[in-house]
Design an enzyme around this catalytic site. Sequence first.
Site, PDB file in Angstrom:
ATOM      1  N   CYS A 113      60.204  18.413  19.724  1.00  0.00           N
ATOM      2  CA  CYS A 113      59.085  19.347  19.919  1.00  0.00           C
ATOM      3  C   CYS A 113      57.845  18.661  20.491  1.00  0.00           C
ATOM      4  O   CYS A 113      56.982  19.322  21.069  1.00  0.00           O
ATOM      5  CB  CYS A 113      58.735  20.033  18.609  1.00  0.00           C
ATOM      6  N   HIS A 250      51.452  23.033  19.151  1.00  0.00           N
ATOM      7  CA  HIS A 250      52.882  23.341  19.128  1.00  0.00           C
ATOM      8  C   HIS A 250      53.085  24.608  18.301  1.00  0.00           C
ATOM      9  O   HIS A 250      52.476  24.772  17.244  1.00  0.00           O
ATOM     10  CB  HIS A 250      53.649  22.169  18.520  1.00  0.00           C
ATOM     11  N   ASN A 280      59.755  29.169  18.072  1.00  0.00           N
ATOM     12  CA  ASN A 280      59.588  27.747  18.349  1.00  0.00           C
ATOM     13  C   ASN A 280      60.500  27.380  19.527  1.00  0.00           C
ATOM     14  O   ASN A 280      61.723  27.379  19.381  1.00  0.00           O
ATOM     15  CB  ASN A 280      59.954  26.947  17.093  1.00  0.00           C
TER      16      ASN A 280
HETATM   17  O1  UT7 Z   1      59.083  22.275  15.550  1.00  0.00           O
HETATM   18  C1  UT7 Z   1      59.501  21.299  14.670  1.00  0.00           C
HETATM   19  C2  UT7 Z   1      58.797  21.419  13.433  1.00  0.00           C
HETATM   20  N1  UT7 Z   1      59.380  22.409  12.569  1.00  0.00           N
HETATM   21  C3  UT7 Z   1      58.576  23.066  11.772  1.00  0.00           C
HETATM   22  O2  UT7 Z   1      57.403  22.930  11.889  1.00  0.00           O
HETATM   23  C4  UT7 Z   1      59.162  23.924  10.683  1.00  0.00           C
HETATM   24  C5  UT7 Z   1      58.416  23.616   9.418  1.00  0.00           C
HETATM   25  N2  UT7 Z   1      58.818  24.408   8.289  1.00  0.00           N
HETATM   26  C6  UT7 Z   1      58.545  25.737   8.204  1.00  0.00           C
HETATM   27  O3  UT7 Z   1      57.996  26.331   9.104  1.00  0.00           O
HETATM   28  C7  UT7 Z   1      58.875  26.423   6.898  1.00  0.00           C
HETATM   29  O4  UT7 Z   1      59.199  25.465   5.941  1.00  0.00           O
HETATM   30  C8  UT7 Z   1      60.015  27.444   7.033  1.00  0.00           C
HETATM   31  C9  UT7 Z   1      59.563  28.634   7.843  1.00  0.00           C
HETATM   32  C10 UT7 Z   1      61.227  26.791   7.675  1.00  0.00           C
HETATM   33  C11 UT7 Z   1      60.408  27.964   5.639  1.00  0.00           C
HETATM   34  O5  UT7 Z   1      59.273  28.505   4.977  1.00  0.00           O
HETATM   35  P1  UT7 Z   1      58.941  28.073   3.488  1.00  0.00           P
HETATM   36  O6  UT7 Z   1      57.802  28.881   3.071  1.00  0.00           O
HETATM   37  O7  UT7 Z   1      58.805  26.575   3.465  1.00  0.00           O
HETATM   38  O8  UT7 Z   1      60.219  28.568   2.729  1.00  0.00           O
HETATM   39  P2  UT7 Z   1      61.267  27.704   1.881  1.00  0.00           P
HETATM   40  O9  UT7 Z   1      62.058  26.806   2.759  1.00  0.00           O
HETATM   41  O10 UT7 Z   1      60.549  27.096   0.726  1.00  0.00           O
HETATM   42  O11 UT7 Z   1      62.218  28.860   1.353  1.00  0.00           O
HETATM   43  C12 UT7 Z   1      61.767  29.876   0.473  1.00  0.00           C
HETATM   44  C13 UT7 Z   1      62.924  30.805   0.181  1.00  0.00           C
HETATM   45  C14 UT7 Z   1      64.209  30.076  -0.187  1.00  0.00           C
HETATM   46  O12 UT7 Z   1      64.830  30.790  -1.223  1.00  0.00           O
HETATM   47  P3  UT7 Z   1      64.722  30.296  -2.750  1.00  0.00           P
HETATM   48  O13 UT7 Z   1      65.296  28.902  -2.757  1.00  0.00           O
HETATM   49  O14 UT7 Z   1      63.246  30.321  -3.047  1.00  0.00           O
HETATM   50  O15 UT7 Z   1      65.525  31.316  -3.467  1.00  0.00           O
HETATM   51  C15 UT7 Z   1      65.041  30.154   1.050  1.00  0.00           C
HETATM   52  O16 UT7 Z   1      66.428  30.127   0.789  1.00  0.00           O
HETATM   53  O17 UT7 Z   1      63.237  31.574   1.342  1.00  0.00           O
HETATM   54  C16 UT7 Z   1      64.649  31.506   1.597  1.00  0.00           C
HETATM   55  N3  UT7 Z   1      64.867  31.657   3.025  1.00  0.00           N
HETATM   56  C17 UT7 Z   1      64.958  32.847   3.634  1.00  0.00           C
HETATM   57  N4  UT7 Z   1      64.868  34.100   3.169  1.00  0.00           N
HETATM   58  C18 UT7 Z   1      64.973  35.111   4.060  1.00  0.00           C
HETATM   59  C19 UT7 Z   1      65.007  30.682   3.975  1.00  0.00           C
HETATM   60  N5  UT7 Z   1      65.186  31.225   5.171  1.00  0.00           N
HETATM   61  C20 UT7 Z   1      65.143  32.565   5.006  1.00  0.00           C
HETATM   62  C21 UT7 Z   1      65.267  33.672   5.887  1.00  0.00           C
HETATM   63  N6  UT7 Z   1      65.153  34.903   5.370  1.00  0.00           N
HETATM   64  N7  UT7 Z   1      65.442  33.519   7.207  1.00  0.00           N
END
Ligand code: UT7
EC number: 2.3.1.180
Length: 323
Positions: A113, A250, A280
Amino acid sequence: MIRSVVRGIGAALPRRIMKNADFEGMVETSDEWIAQRTGIRQRHIAADDETTASLGEAAARAALDNAGLTPADIDLIVLATSTPNNTFPATAVEIQNRLGMHHGFAFDMQAVCSGFVYAVTTADLYIRGGLARRVLVIGSETFSRILDWNDRSTCVLFGDGAGALVLEAGEGSGAIADRGVLAASLRSDGVHKDKLFVDGGPSTTGTVGHLRMEGREVFKHAVGMITDVIEATFSQAGITADDLDWFVPHQANKRIIDASAKKLGIAEPKVVVTVDQHGNTSAASVPLALAAAVSDGRIKRGDLVLLEAMGGGFTWGAVLVRW
Ligand code: UT7
């Protein structure tokens, strides 16, 4: 002194748009979850006949038109991509050939990225070093091809597209009032390589592989890394956040963008956001956002613009440009 001045900009997006709701029958997710957690509402997805090379070529042609130039005027093509058409040769060389350009040289850069920020910095060094007068800097990606479409934690986040700049050698006085690339700061640290990676490659599995990410871990590091490298760029240039006209970060997650801008004291109206439209797009995200803000009249000649990116590796970096 020589400055690398922006002479043109262009963008290209695949024809097909995929909305958040389109994922609802594929994986367990919702428009609401995706929009709230990331700010993404839709992304473009490449058809079989749309590749990193074809999108990169289209963005390059648009940037050349915008600059009033032809491929004959270009000395070097630097393509930032992690999704090349082939393992080799470099997709930059394929774009060079598609443009009918049989002089000069072309190569790919791989910083995921952060690729476009790395590529602009590299092009600037080639220009200031006298090896090239005009450079096409392209970010082009087809991440849809390396996604695991059964993994809801990654497949909803990424999209395809390309953006390009023409950088040209110009005269500057060395002052911050000069047009062109004014300062840059790049970083990487491979200790984080397993937090965002593709689980295949020519030298290991012999396959292309799929994107894997510990999203929460990436999120945890993102704001600190982004703001550190921006502060280093500010101090190099002797400016503060108040001097900026535009912040073009980004486009991975609206929450990361907002938290970074807040920590740096950059006012919200100065922040360019396209993550809602494109998702992204990795190395294409910064030039796509730039192209949007130039074409709608926000970024104008003479404006001070800060570019920033962070991604797999980890890699991260920032570039300050006077448009
Ligand atoms: O470009 C390279 C750099 N990449 C990034 O910058 C990405 C950085 N990370 C992020 O943007 C965020 O961490 C995410 C958008 C990927 C995830 O958001 P989050 O608020 O950190 O959520 P999380 O990973 O803590 O997940 C929360 C919950 C989980 O369920 P439990 O364990 O709390 O029951 C996940 O399984 O959300 C669940 N989850 C989803 N639910 C519905 C994960 N993906 C999804 C989904 N739909 N697509």
